[in-house]
Design an enzyme around this catalytic site. Structure first.
Site, PDB file in Angstrom:
ATOM      1  CG  ASP A   1      24.665  30.297  17.981  1.00  0.00           C
ATOM      2  OD1 ASP A   1      24.041  31.379  18.021  1.00  0.00           O
ATOM      3  OD2 ASP A   1      25.024  29.756  16.927  1.00  0.00           O
ATOM      4  N   GLY A   2      25.512  29.358  22.529  1.00  0.00           N
ATOM      5  CA  GLY A   2      25.340  28.575  23.749  1.00  0.00           C
ATOM      6  C   GLY A   2      24.444  29.286  24.751  1.00  0.00           C
TER       7      GLY A   2
ATOM      8  CG  ASN B   1      22.128  23.178  18.824  1.00  0.00           C
ATOM      9  OD1 ASN B   1      21.378  23.841  18.104  1.00  0.00           O
ATOM     10  ND2 ASN B   1      23.352  23.569  19.115  1.00  0.00           N
ATOM     11  CG  ASP B   2      23.158  18.136  18.960  1.00  0.00           C
ATOM     12  OD1 ASP B   2      23.529  17.986  20.133  1.00  0.00           O
ATOM     13  OD2 ASP B   2      23.775  18.848  18.143  1.00  0.00           O
TER      14      ASP B   2
ATOM     15  CB  THR C   1      24.342  25.023  11.529  1.00  0.00           C
ATOM     16  OG1 THR C   1      23.606  25.520  12.657  1.00  0.00           O
ATOM     17  CG2 THR C   1      23.563  25.312  10.262  1.00  0.00           C
ATOM     18  CB  ALA C   2      25.419  22.186  16.168  1.00  0.00           C
ATOM     19  CE1 TYR C   3      29.402  14.830  16.654  1.00  0.00           C
ATOM     20  CE2 TYR C   3      28.239  14.702  18.744  1.00  0.00           C
ATOM     21  CZ  TYR C   3      29.182  14.197  17.867  1.00  0.00           C
ATOM     22  OH  TYR C   3      29.905  13.090  18.203  1.00  0.00           O
TER      23      TYR C   3
ATOM     24  CG  PHE D   1      27.487  21.476   9.132  1.00  0.00           C
ATOM     25  CD1 PHE D   1      26.969  21.538   7.852  1.00  0.00           C
ATOM     26  CD2 PHE D   1      28.736  22.027   9.370  1.00  0.00           C
ATOM     27  CE1 PHE D   1      27.683  22.133   6.815  1.00  0.00           C
ATOM     28  CE2 PHE D   1      29.456  22.621   8.349  1.00  0.00           C
ATOM     29  CZ  PHE D   1      28.926  22.671   7.069  1.00  0.00           C
ATOM     30  CB  SER D   2      30.781  18.501  12.842  1.00  0.00           C
ATOM     31  OG  SER D   2      30.816  19.871  13.185  1.00  0.00           O
TER      32      SER D   2
END
Length: 288
Positions: free
Chosen positions: A67-68, A136-137, A177-179, A181-182
């Site tokens: 994904d990166g 993503n963010d 679904t990344a940071y 989500f965590s």
């Protein structure tokens, strides 16, 4: 298709995937481009170009990695006509569509226009006079030893909520679904156009995340009691902001496009990647 561009993972072995692309392209007389610094280490027949030319010259970008790598390919394709095909090298990702053995068939389907695209939202900000873009963010994150992230979220110029937390994350649906989500944010379909604001490890009275329209003007304002914060863009530190400073964020729909061949849905990928399981108290179909 006249030309396709390769975007390679910086460390994983992508030689087999590159050979599959070159072998397929040779049969269809399609030019394969690659970023010069990346393809040199493979000594392959792709034509080397600067990163800023790849998205302009290619009809398709092929991301070989996880994904990166896919996020980097989307940045290269930002505002260009080329959609991005994600190819798994190793661990399953959310954004990749095919594995290496399926690559020639996938490329043929794309060349024959047998595919769809998912538009992907980006979020932009200006940091110290330069534009930063995330797929993503964008997060403002506590620097160890310098105090918490005490941040007011303003929407349309008006105060909305304030957080004291380890970080405040502004995520796209891709980044849900990344940071985010965590930090406890919701899983969000990429077909939804929204920005998700999620506090990480909040220790303020209001600790809930919020979902905002892409048409909202969103500002993160560091309050006087905040520490100096790192600004992370898709997980990479791009600079720092201090109390009294602000970040103005703008959503940009359809900044890049991801190729889909109908092999899996977002929900199937999310369930498998995040290892989502149902509550043990809820009977499954056929259970009594």
């Amino acid at each position: 298709m006249h030309a396709a561009g390769l975007v390679l993972h910086p460390r994983r072995d992508s030689a087999a995937a590159v050979e599959a692309v070159l072998g397929w392209a040779g049969k269809r007389n399609i030019e394969i481009l690659g970023i010069t610094d990346e393809i040199v280490r493979l000594d392959c027949a792709a034509v080397g170009v600067p990163p800023e030319e790849l998205g302009r010259r290619a009809d398709l970008l092929v991301s070989l990695g996880g994904d990166g790598t896919m996020l980097r390919a989307m940045r290269l394709a930002d505002g260009q006509r080329a959609p991005v095909l994600g190819v798994n090298l190793g661990k399953l990702g959310f954004l990749a569509e095919v594995d290496v053995p399926d690559l020639p068939g996938a490329l043929s389907a794309i060349d024959d226009h047998e595919f769809t695209v998912e538009p992907r939202l980006a979020v932009d900000a200006v940091l110290q006079g330069r534009r930063i873009t995330a797929f993503n963010d964008i997060a403002v994150v506590r620097v160890p030893g310098e105090g918490s992230a005490v941040v007011a979220v303003r929407v349309g110029g008006q105060p909305f909520v304030s957080y004291s937390a380890d970080a405040v994350v502004v995520a796209t649906p891709t980044g849900s679904t990344a940071y985010s989500f965590s930090a406890g944010g919701p899983i969000t379909s990429p077909s939804v156009e929204a920005l998700l604001v999620t506090p990480a490890a909040p220790h303020s009275a209001y600790s809930r995340g919020v979902v905002l329209s892409v048409h909202d003007e969103v500002t993160l304002e560091l309050l006087p009691t905040s520490g100096r914060l790192a600004v992370e863009v898709d997980g990479q530190v791009e600079g720092y902001v201090s109390p009294g400073e602000r970040l103005d964020l703008r959503a940009r729909p359809s900044a890049a496009r991801v190729v889909r061949l109908g092999m899996t849905t977002f929900y199937q990928r999310a369930r498998r990647k995040l290892r989502l399981t149902d509550s043990a108290e809820i009977p499954q179909d056929g259970d009594h």
